[in-house]
Design an enzyme around this catalytic site. Structure first.
Site, PDB file in Angstrom:
ATOM      1  N   CYS A 163       0.842  -1.199   0.000  1.00 53.41           N
ATOM      2  CA  CYS A 163       0.000   0.000   0.000  1.00 53.41           C
ATOM      3  C   CYS A 163       0.877   1.248   0.000  1.00 53.41           C
ATOM      4  O   CYS A 163       1.978   1.240   0.556  1.00 53.41           O
ATOM      5  CB  CYS A 163      -0.917   0.006   1.224  1.00 53.41           C
ATOM      6  N   CYS A 203      -3.574   0.059  -3.265  1.00 50.91           N
ATOM      7  CA  CYS A 203      -4.219   0.435  -1.999  1.00 50.91           C
ATOM      8  C   CYS A 203      -3.485   1.587  -1.330  1.00 50.91           C
ATOM      9  O   CYS A 203      -2.335   1.870  -1.662  1.00 50.91           O
ATOM     10  CB  CYS A 203      -4.313  -0.776  -1.076  1.00 50.91           C
TER      11      CYS A 203
END
Ligand code: N1C
Length: 261
Positions: free
Chosen positions: A82, A164
């Site tokens: 992420c 993400c």
């Protein structure tokens, strides 16, 4: 017996398959999985190579589908942490220069499949089991669903779906359509970011060294991007000439007045 001549390939308007395509593909797969990211050393490059060519050999290069690339996609899944996804549009060189230095960040070409395919061309022919080294369909003049374009659409879609946290994008502020709705970024990636896991899209709008200073973050093309993201419930922020990337531009233009700090 009857002598059979090989049937010639169809002629297209685009450049043909890159010479030694398969060898380059396999070599890059081993380089990536053994040397660049040894944690992926368990990937089976022989199998990946076969899945890649299996997606397009002996098929009409103008009827390529996402489905054709599915086996390849399954063999090359790869997690990007992420906050570390870097997208780009009309700024390929700069984005890749940046991830070369900031090794924690990933463009698609810093993942296995993008690394293997970067800069190559390929197509097959429904009447032959060989690659066509002479010509391949041109997106504009022959067909849009060609083996090459469908590949980039398919892998770009997955790359965006998998992203993400905060997602970054490098955009080119020295062209009029800094955000281009017809680009892969504008057509595919923006619409495949997942609002439930992407907290924000951070745009870095970079101007070429020496081009007029302008505030591209408030341009109409960036406003279109802003609106699309708002509709998709993804927060957006934009910065002109992000410092660390500006420094990279200055490494290549050290004598330019705008690079004297
Ligand atoms: O159409 P673009 O840029 O907006 O595509 C860039 C965008 C990036 O964020 C990547 O994740 O889409 C992905 N991508 C590639 O990684 C890629 N590598 C090479 C899309 N296309 C890619 N290519 C080739 O460059 C491909 O032939 C495609 O048509 C161009 C896109 O370049 P662009 O217009 O600057």
């Amino acid at each position: 017996g009857i002598l059979m001549w090989p049937r010639p390939h169809k002629e297209w308007k685009g450049e043909g398959t890159t010479a030694h395509f398969y060898e380059i593909l396999l070599g890059r797969c081993y380089t990536y999985t053994q040397i660049v990211r040894p944690e992926l050393g368990h990937k089976d490059c022989q199998k990946i190579g076969k899945a890649f060519t299996g997606a397009f050999l002996s098929k009409d290069p103008c009827s390529s589908t996402e489905q054709d690339y599915k086996p390849l996609m399954e063999l090359t899944d790869q997690a990007v942490p992420c906050d570390k996804t870097l997208l780009w549009s009309k700024s390929s060189q700069l984005a890749h220069d940046y991830t070369r230095v900031r090794q924690a960040m990933f463009t698609l070409e810093d993942t296995l499949l993008g690394y293997m395919a970067d800069g190559l061309r390929w197509c097959g022919d429904s009447g032959s089991s060989d690659m066509n080294y002479k010509s391949c369909p041109n997106w504009r003049e022959d067909c849009s669903n060609n083996s090459f374009s469908v590949f980039w659409n398919t892998v770009s879609k997955r790359f965006a779906e998998d992203a993400c946290g905060v997602v970054h994008v490098v955009l080119n502020g020295s062209i009029s359509n800094t955000f281009d709705e017809r680009s892969t970024f504008g057509r595919v990636e923006v619409f495949n970011l997942r609002p439930e896991k992407v907290h924000r899209l951070q745009a870095w709008v970079m101007h070429d060294i020496g081009s007029a200073r302008s505030d591209s973050c408030s341009s109409s093309s960036i406003n279109v991007l802003k609106r699309i993201l708002k509709e998709r419930s993804i927060a957006f922020s934009c910065e002109n000439n992000y410092g660390p990337i500006r420094l990279l531009q200055c490494v290549k233009n050290p004598d330019h007045p705008s690079c004297r700090f």
